[in-house]
Scaffold this active site. Structure first.
Site, PDB file in Angstrom:
ATOM      1  CB  CYS A   1       1.867  -7.092  -9.176  1.00  0.00           C
ATOM      2  SG  CYS A   1       2.838  -7.947  -7.949  1.00  0.00           S
TER       3      CYS A   1
ATOM      4  NE  ARG B   1      -0.003  -1.748 -10.922  1.00  0.00           N
ATOM      5  CZ  ARG B   1      -0.874  -0.985 -10.281  1.00  0.00           C
ATOM      6  NH1 ARG B   1      -1.057   0.250 -10.659  1.00  0.00           N
ATOM      7  NH2 ARG B   1      -1.574  -1.472  -9.275  1.00  0.00           N
TER       8      ARG B   1
ATOM      9  CD1 TRP C   1       8.130  -3.972  -5.736  1.00  0.00           C
ATOM     10  CD2 TRP C   1       6.780  -4.789  -4.150  1.00  0.00           C
ATOM     11  NE1 TRP C   1       8.576  -3.503  -4.517  1.00  0.00           N
ATOM     12  CE2 TRP C   1       7.775  -3.984  -3.529  1.00  0.00           C
ATOM     13  CE3 TRP C   1       5.826  -5.401  -3.339  1.00  0.00           C
ATOM     14  CZ2 TRP C   1       7.825  -3.785  -2.149  1.00  0.00           C
ATOM     15  CZ3 TRP C   1       5.882  -5.202  -1.962  1.00  0.00           C
ATOM     16  CH2 TRP C   1       6.881  -4.400  -1.394  1.00  0.00           C
TER      17      TRP C   1
ATOM     18  CG  ASN D   1      -1.851  -5.779  -8.139  1.00  0.00           C
ATOM     19  OD1 ASN D   1      -0.957  -5.799  -7.307  1.00  0.00           O
ATOM     20  ND2 ASN D   1      -2.535  -4.685  -8.422  1.00  0.00           N
ATOM     21  N   GLY D   2      -1.914  -8.276  -5.649  1.00  0.00           N
ATOM     22  CA  GLY D   2      -2.512  -8.193  -4.314  1.00  0.00           C
ATOM     23  C   GLY D   2      -1.906  -9.223  -3.386  1.00  0.00           C
TER      24      GLY D   2
ATOM     25  CD  GLU E   1       9.109  14.496  -1.566  1.00  0.00           C
ATOM     26  OE1 GLU E   1       8.759  13.779  -0.618  1.00  0.00           O
ATOM     27  OE2 GLU E   1       9.043  14.124  -2.748  1.00  0.00           O
TER      28      GLU E   1
ATOM     29  CE  LYS F   1      11.170  12.049  -4.523  1.00  0.00           C
ATOM     30  NZ  LYS F   1       9.791  11.898  -4.637  1.00  0.00           N
TER      31      LYS F   1
ATOM     32  CD  GLU G   1      11.253   7.949  -3.467  1.00  0.00           C
ATOM     33  OE1 GLU G   1      10.250   7.276  -3.693  1.00  0.00           O
ATOM     34  OE2 GLU G   1      11.336   9.162  -3.747  1.00  0.00           O
TER      35      GLU G   1
ATOM     36  CG  HIS H   1      18.605  17.467  21.036  1.00  0.00           C
ATOM     37  ND1 HIS H   1      18.949  17.762  22.333  1.00  0.00           N
ATOM     38  CD2 HIS H   1      17.956  18.566  20.578  1.00  0.00           C
ATOM     39  CE1 HIS H   1      18.515  18.973  22.648  1.00  0.00           C
ATOM     40  NE2 HIS H   1      17.916  19.483  21.595  1.00  0.00           N
TER      41      HIS H   1
ATOM     42  CE  LYS I   1       4.153   7.490  -9.987  1.00  0.00           C
ATOM     43  NZ  LYS I   1       5.035   8.197  -9.053  1.00  0.00           N
TER      44      LYS I   1
HETATM   45  C1  G6P Z   1       5.244   4.768  -3.087  1.00  0.00           C
HETATM   46  C2  G6P Z   1       5.850   5.715  -4.107  1.00  0.00           C
HETATM   47  C3  G6P Z   1       5.984   7.112  -3.501  1.00  0.00           C
HETATM   48  C4  G6P Z   1       4.633   7.599  -3.011  1.00  0.00           C
HETATM   49  C5  G6P Z   1       3.998   6.619  -2.024  1.00  0.00           C
HETATM   50  C6  G6P Z   1       2.554   6.961  -1.747  1.00  0.00           C
HETATM   51  O1  G6P Z   1       6.124   4.549  -2.046  1.00  0.00           O
HETATM   52  O2  G6P Z   1       7.108   5.238  -4.503  1.00  0.00           O
HETATM   53  O3  G6P Z   1       6.484   8.012  -4.491  1.00  0.00           O
HETATM   54  O4  G6P Z   1       4.784   8.845  -2.388  1.00  0.00           O
HETATM   55  O5  G6P Z   1       4.002   5.293  -2.582  1.00  0.00           O
HETATM   56  O6  G6P Z   1       1.814   6.761  -2.923  1.00  0.00           O
HETATM   57  P1  G6P Z   1       0.487   7.504  -3.277  1.00  0.00           P
HETATM   58  O7  G6P Z   1       0.084   6.952  -4.607  1.00  0.00           O
HETATM   59  O8  G6P Z   1      -0.503   7.163  -2.198  1.00  0.00           O
HETATM   60  O9  G6P Z   1       0.777   8.963  -3.317  1.00  0.00           O
END
Ligand code: G6P
Length: 603
Positions: free
Chosen positions: A2, A27, A74, A100-101, A477, A481, A484, A500, A598
């Site tokens: 948020c 956010r 969010w 937010n929280g 990763e 990616k 996502e 396996h 994010k």
């Molecule tokens: C969210 C973001 C990711 C990020 C993760 C950790 O899931 O979408 O891209 O890697 O949080 O966030 P941070 O700010 O702790 O790297």
């Protein structure tokens, strides 16, 4: 999660708040809303869906005023809907709140208030704040906010307005970020700096349990005992431009393309007398017998890469833990453990909790953070910063790459202190790291070829990523990616693990992306490639030691030559571009993938 923003000043708050929300939409984007202090009460407009939907609603209802609050959501408690959107206004229409929280004791508080006959409109935890504030209100909003803060359990960043106090906006926070912006025409509250950067680069960072009372001409700070606080006004050095797309169709592509510069700046700060170098030099690694790296999402994947690098160069035991697991596992750590926290935002709730747990157990904490002044940066014993600048796309790219190079440099520094490598080897390794930005630039010239390949991959139901050793780490990763942003099912496996179980998922219309930078394991990964091709898969091979002939089943992308320990920095560029173009070809909202945010400031 948020984003919140508020403004009190001499200008019309509506466009200021809407513009600010655009910068905070990363956010959360389940719904958005705005409340403006008007002559006949609060004007509240709330709309499910993206901010654009709220903007359309606002076009049709011309509201104006010089004080207001806004929110982009969010969803946690209660589905995304107009009614569950913020701002929330109490049943007497006297107090408006953005939050937010998560309020953990909201059910108890709600029950208490409902028993007193106060009707609730939404299913959210946040509404209880507005209702409680109205219930407590005694003619003094500051007193009320102090009392409300005392009653809330959980995490919150709040913006609060009261109908009886026309020129006063109050902010308070606990475990969620909040900044106060100061401009010549008014004052702001915001979850993050880009929301106010168009108007000012002067900000205060609010600490937990601090209250800011904003008025048009002044801002005052108090603690929860109502004692005044003196705070330092900070100047933001990066520009508004870095939070703009700069001609690219998406922030993600812009941020991918920025990586050579980001790496250069980050390397500079860590090896050439920059601030990071001082921190690294001051850290006595010989005190420790174990390193634990803990983080979430991509930052966790950077930790998995680092495990291979640290163990190879430093011969020290390294454990990598998801922060959400680490915090509850009663970890075996003590003052001889160095706990490394990796976080772009510095605000991820699980990583903050992991850091606090590590400190309670006596471990020394080192954070690798992108957002200056964030909670993890401030609370860790040591902090080094990635020089990635603001990262707007939800899927991280440049911050991840900057994390990798800082981890390499740390590993080299530790290896010297531990007597595992000579001064000469150190110089050789550092020059290999310093050569990475130029190699990234070269790789980025192949964007058209990657785009073309990605355009043929839109129809796959599943895409698997495999690699061995450090190639496996970066495969994690690549897979994250892709899923996502493209919504294609994807998993990453260590090549040797395929047999396996996972191999049973390989069939026609499956793509396997195989990564190969470990020279001595090339034959092994090629065996895996043969195994999946013979079961109907197509393969994309990415690496710097490829000796293969391409055919209709096997394609390859060559990377510039590099030390295998640092090759993830090159592999990841192809993986990022591949994911980006698959998602772009599907016409998806790349910068704001569904259900994600994010900055994950809730558990
Ligand atoms: C969210 C973001 C990711 C990020 C993760 C950790 O899931 O979408 O891209 O890697 O949080 O966030 P941070 O700010 O702790 O790297």
């Amino acid at each position: 999660m948020c984003g919140i923003i508020g403004y009190v000043g001499s200008e019309n708050a509506v466009p200021i708040i809407v513009e600010g929300l655009k910068k905070l939409e990363y956010r959360g984007y389940d719904s958005a809303g705005i409340a403006i202090y008007g002559t006949d009460g609060f004007n509240v407009v709330k709309q499910k869906g993206r901010l654009a939907a709220l903007e359309s609603r606002l076009d049709g209802c011309p509201i104006a005023g010089t004080m207001g609050i806004g929110h982009t959501r969010w969803a946690t408690h209660g589905e995304p809907s107009d009614i569950n959107s913020h701002p929330h206004v109490g049943s007497q229409s006297k107090i408006a709140v953005v939050h937010n929280g998560i309020i953990e004791n909201y059910k108890q508080l709600k029950l208490r208030l409902e028993r007193k006959g106060i009707p609730f409109a939404s299913q959210t935890d946040s509404e209880v704040i507005a209702q409680l504030a109205e219930y407590y209100y005694n003619g003094d909003l500051l007193d009320t906010v102090i009392r409300v803060s005392g009653a809330l359990e959980g995490s919150y960043a709040l913006g609060i307005m009261c109908l009886d106090e026309p020129d006063t906006l109050i902010a308070v926070k606990k475990d969620n970020p909040l900044i106060i912006g100061v401009s010549d025409h008014g004052h702001f509250i915001a979850s993050d700096v880009p929301a106010v950067l168009k108007h000012t680069n002067k900000v205060y960072y609010l600490n937990d349990k601090e209250i800011a009372v904003l008025q048009k001409g002044c801002v005052q700070f108090f603690n929860l005992d109502k004692e005044p606080l003196q705070k330092q006004l900070e100047t933001i050095t990066w520009s508004f431009d870095s939070a703009e797309k700069g001609g690219y169709p998406h922030f993600m592509l812009k941020e991918i393309m920025e990586q050579p510069k980001v790496l250069k700046d980050t390397i500079q700060s860590a090896i050439n007398n920059g601030d990071n170098k001082k921190v690294i030099d001051n850290l006595d690694i010989t005190r420790f017998n174990k390193i634990v790296i803990t983080a979430c999402g991509s930052a966790y994947n950077a930790g998995v890469v680092a495990k291979y690098v640290f163990e190879r160069l430093c011969r020290i035991l390294v454990e990598v833990e998801l922060a959400s697991e680490f915090r509850y596992k009663d970890a075996i750590i003590d003052e001889k453990t160095l706990v490394i926290l990796i976080s772009q935002s510095g605000e991820t709730a699980d990583t903050i909790a992991a850091m606090r747990e590590a400190k309670v157990k006596g471990a020394v904490t080192l954070s690798i953070v992108n957002v200056v002044g964030s909670t993890i940066a401030k609370e860790a014993d040591f902090c080094i910063y990635t020089a990635a600048g603001p990262e707007i796309a939800v899927a991280t790219t440049k911050a991840f790459s900057a994390q990798l190079v800082l981890l390499y440099i740390l590993a080299v520094g530790f290896a010297v202190k531990l007597g595992k490598i000579s001064g000469e080897q150190e110089q050789e390794l550092l020059s290999q790291i310093a050569a990475l930005p130029a190699k990234l630039s070269a790789l980025l010239t192949q964007v058209d070829m990657i785009q073309k390949y990605a355009s043929t991959c839109v129809g796959y139901k599943s895409i698997f990523f495999i690699g061995r050793n450090i190639d496996y780490a970066i495969a994690l990763e690549g897979s994250l990616k892709l899923k996502e942003i493209s919504y294609i099912h994807s998993e990453a496996y260590a090549g040797g693990e395929l047999k396996h179980g996972t191999i049973s998922l390989i069939e026609e219309n499956t793509l396997v992306v195989a990564i190969s930078n470990c020279k001595q394991l090339f034959g092994k990964i090629m065996s895996n490639v043969e195994q999946v091709i013979s079961r109907g898969a197509k393969v994309l091979l990415i690496g710097n030691c490829l000796d293969v002939e391409q055919n209709d089943k096997l394609s390859s992308i060559s990377l510039p030559e590099s030390n295998e320990l640092f090759s993830p920095s090159l592999s990841v560029i192809v993986l990022q571009l591949f994911s980006y173009y698959v998602a772009a070809n599907k016409g998806l909202d790349i910068d704001k993938p569904r259900n994600l945010a994010k900055s994950v400031t809730v558990e």
